[in-house]
Design an enzyme around this catalytic site. Structure first.
Site, PDB file in Angstrom:
ATOM      1  N   ASP A 144       0.817  -1.208   0.000  1.00  0.00           N
ATOM      2  CA  ASP A 144       0.000   0.000   0.000  1.00  0.00           C
ATOM      3  C   ASP A 144       0.857   1.267   0.000  1.00  0.00           C
ATOM      4  O   ASP A 144       2.090   1.214   0.153  1.00  0.00           O
ATOM      5  CB  ASP A 144      -0.945   0.005   1.218  1.00  0.00           C
ATOM      6  CG  ASP A 144      -0.239  -0.395   2.517  1.00  0.00           C
ATOM      7  OD1 ASP A 144       1.004  -0.327   2.564  1.00  0.00           O
ATOM      8  OD2 ASP A 144      -0.928  -0.764   3.471  1.00  0.00           O
ATOM      9  N   ASN A 179      -6.966  -2.586  14.467  1.00  0.00           N
ATOM     10  CA  ASN A 179      -8.357  -2.939  14.165  1.00  0.00           C
ATOM     11  C   ASN A 179      -8.448  -4.166  13.253  1.00  0.00           C
ATOM     12  O   ASN A 179      -9.515  -4.478  12.729  1.00  0.00           O
ATOM     13  CB  ASN A 179      -9.077  -1.742  13.524  1.00  0.00           C
ATOM     14  CG  ASN A 179      -8.441  -1.337  12.187  1.00  0.00           C
ATOM     15  OD1 ASN A 179      -7.521  -1.998  11.704  1.00  0.00           O
ATOM     16  ND2 ASN A 179      -8.936  -0.267  11.592  1.00  0.00           N
ATOM     17  N   HIS A 221      -6.741  -4.579  10.357  1.00  0.00           N
ATOM     18  CA  HIS A 221      -6.537  -4.378   8.918  1.00  0.00           C
ATOM     19  C   HIS A 221      -5.269  -5.067   8.424  1.00  0.00           C
ATOM     20  O   HIS A 221      -4.300  -5.255   9.173  1.00  0.00           O
ATOM     21  CB  HIS A 221      -6.587  -2.890   8.510  1.00  0.00           C
ATOM     22  CG  HIS A 221      -5.440  -2.030   8.940  1.00  0.00           C
ATOM     23  ND1 HIS A 221      -5.601  -0.760   9.445  1.00  0.00           N
ATOM     24  CD2 HIS A 221      -4.106  -2.233   8.901  1.00  0.00           C
ATOM     25  CE1 HIS A 221      -4.430  -0.230   9.697  1.00  0.00           C
ATOM     26  NE2 HIS A 221      -3.493  -1.102   9.381  1.00  0.00           N
ATOM     27  N   GLU A 274      -9.486  -1.998   5.540  1.00  0.00           N
ATOM     28  CA  GLU A 274     -10.039  -1.702   6.859  1.00  0.00           C
ATOM     29  C   GLU A 274     -11.241  -2.608   7.150  1.00  0.00           C
ATOM     30  O   GLU A 274     -11.853  -3.145   6.219  1.00  0.00           O
ATOM     31  CB  GLU A 274     -10.472  -0.231   6.902  1.00  0.00           C
ATOM     32  CG  GLU A 274      -9.330   0.767   6.656  1.00  0.00           C
ATOM     33  CD  GLU A 274      -8.454   1.008   7.892  1.00  0.00           C
ATOM     34  OE1 GLU A 274      -8.345   0.095   8.743  1.00  0.00           O
ATOM     35  OE2 GLU A 274      -7.869   2.101   7.986  1.00  0.00           O
TER      36      GLU A 274
HETATM   37  C1  GLP Z   1      -0.140   0.273   8.665  1.00  0.00           C
HETATM   38  C2  GLP Z   1       0.038  -0.519   7.366  1.00  0.00           C
HETATM   39  C3  GLP Z   1      -0.127  -1.998   7.593  1.00  0.00           C
HETATM   40  C4  GLP Z   1       0.542  -2.361   8.904  1.00  0.00           C
HETATM   41  C5  GLP Z   1      -0.243  -1.761  10.038  1.00  0.00           C
HETATM   42  C6  GLP Z   1       0.371  -1.978  11.417  1.00  0.00           C
HETATM   43  O1  GLP Z   1      -1.011   1.314   8.614  1.00  0.00           O
HETATM   44  N1  GLP Z   1      -0.762  -0.106   6.265  1.00  0.00           N
HETATM   45  O2  GLP Z   1       0.412  -2.709   6.509  1.00  0.00           O
HETATM   46  O3  GLP Z   1       0.580  -3.733   9.080  1.00  0.00           O
HETATM   47  O4  GLP Z   1      -0.595  -0.432   9.803  1.00  0.00           O
HETATM   48  O5  GLP Z   1       1.389  -1.096  11.665  1.00  0.00           O
HETATM   49  P1  GLP Z   1       2.391  -1.196  12.877  1.00  0.00           P
HETATM   50  O6  GLP Z   1       3.328  -2.283  12.539  1.00  0.00           O
HETATM   51  O7  GLP Z   1       3.067   0.143  12.925  1.00  0.00           O
HETATM   52  O8  GLP Z   1       1.579  -1.502  14.086  1.00  0.00           O
END
Ligand code: GLP
Length: 255
Positions: free
Chosen positions: A67, A136, A138, A143
């Site tokens: 993404d 959450n 995702h 989402e």
């Molecule tokens: C982000 C990314 C995800 C990631 C998630 C968790 O927003 N788009 O691919 O897995 O949130 O992030 P973190 O590892 O900082 O908790």
């Protein structure tokens, strides 16, 4: 679904990095699916170290990221393009032509999604896909409650909770973008093998939901239960609320 629990976040990161290095040795022209966020930073650090030690050659590999934020130029330090350069691409022998992310600054984001999806359909699917998990549930930026995206990569509006969670990476007074371009859950599930890394106590509740709850779009990560080769790699803290039999995983998969 396989579950592997390791004593510390560093152990979990090293384990995942070793899976990627092994994948590259087994198939040097692997397509690697990559993720961003705080969680994979240690994986990339370990992979860069493996590269310096001669144990991970990226020359023939190709990478696809999940993404990108909409509206951030790739030079913005919080763009995922900049993140990937800082944490991996500039530290290993990956030619920029073989690294792919959705184009967050395209004038027409829908076109950029179509282009990215066509690229992924041509070169993909990923041999090995790395995932994190949002608080959450995702995956990528799919989402909870997401609508089916038959076209694959698509534009999404980020949940307020996701924007709040990611605000920690942005400067004071800087806004987290409202929209992002993300590979769909359907595309993610096409990867041949998937490893989801979750570390820290903050992820313990959503890890339970994803692994022990029903399969549904209200927790996108629960869809991984449908995948024939998906592994959750967890540290003790992220695994802290699992039923003992889930945390144990199949006997041969124990950390
Ligand atoms: C982000 C990314 C995800 C990631 C998630 C968790 O927003 N788009 O691919 O897995 O949130 O992030 P973190 O590892 O900082 O908790």
């Amino acid at each position: 679904m396989k579950v592997m629990v390791l004593p510390s976040a560093a152990d979990a990161e090293h384990h995942v990095a070793a899976l990627f290095a092994k994948q590259l040795r087994r198939k040097p022209d692997s397509v690697l699916g990559l993720a961003t966020g705080g969680t994979p930073v240690g994986v990339y650090r370990a992979l860069a170290a493996a590269h310096r030690a001669g144990a991970a050659d990226f020359a023939r590999a190709r990478t696809f990221n999940l993404d990108e934020y909409a509206g951030l130029p790739e030079t913005h330090p919080q763009s995922y393009a900049a993140y990937m350069k800082a944490h991996l691409f500039d530290l290993v022998n990956l030619s920029p032509a073989r690294t792919h992310l959705p184009d967050g600054e395209a004038a027409n984001a829908e076109d950029a999604c179509r282009f990215y999806d066509a690229l992924y359909r041509y070169y993909g699917p990923a041999d090995l896909q790395l995932l994190g998990i949002g608080l959450n549930g995702h995956i990528g930026f799919n989402e909870p409650g997401f609508a089916p995206a038959p076209g694959g990569t698509h534009v999404v509006r980020l949940d307020e909770s996701t924007r709040r969670a990611n605000a920690r990476f942005f400067g004071e007074g800087e806004q987290v973008p409202e929209y992002a371009l993300t590979m769909s859950a359907g595309r993610i599930l096409q990867a041949r093998s998937i490893v989801l890394l979750a570390t820290g106590a903050a992820k313990a509740t959503i890890v339970v939901r994803a692994l022990e709850g029903p399969i549904g779009t209200d927790c996108p990560a629960s869809l991984l239960q449908l995948h024939p080769d998906a592994t959750f790699v967890l540290d003790i803290e992220a695994a802290g609320k699992l039923e003992p039999e889930t945390a144990a995983g199949p006997p041969l998969e124990r950390g």
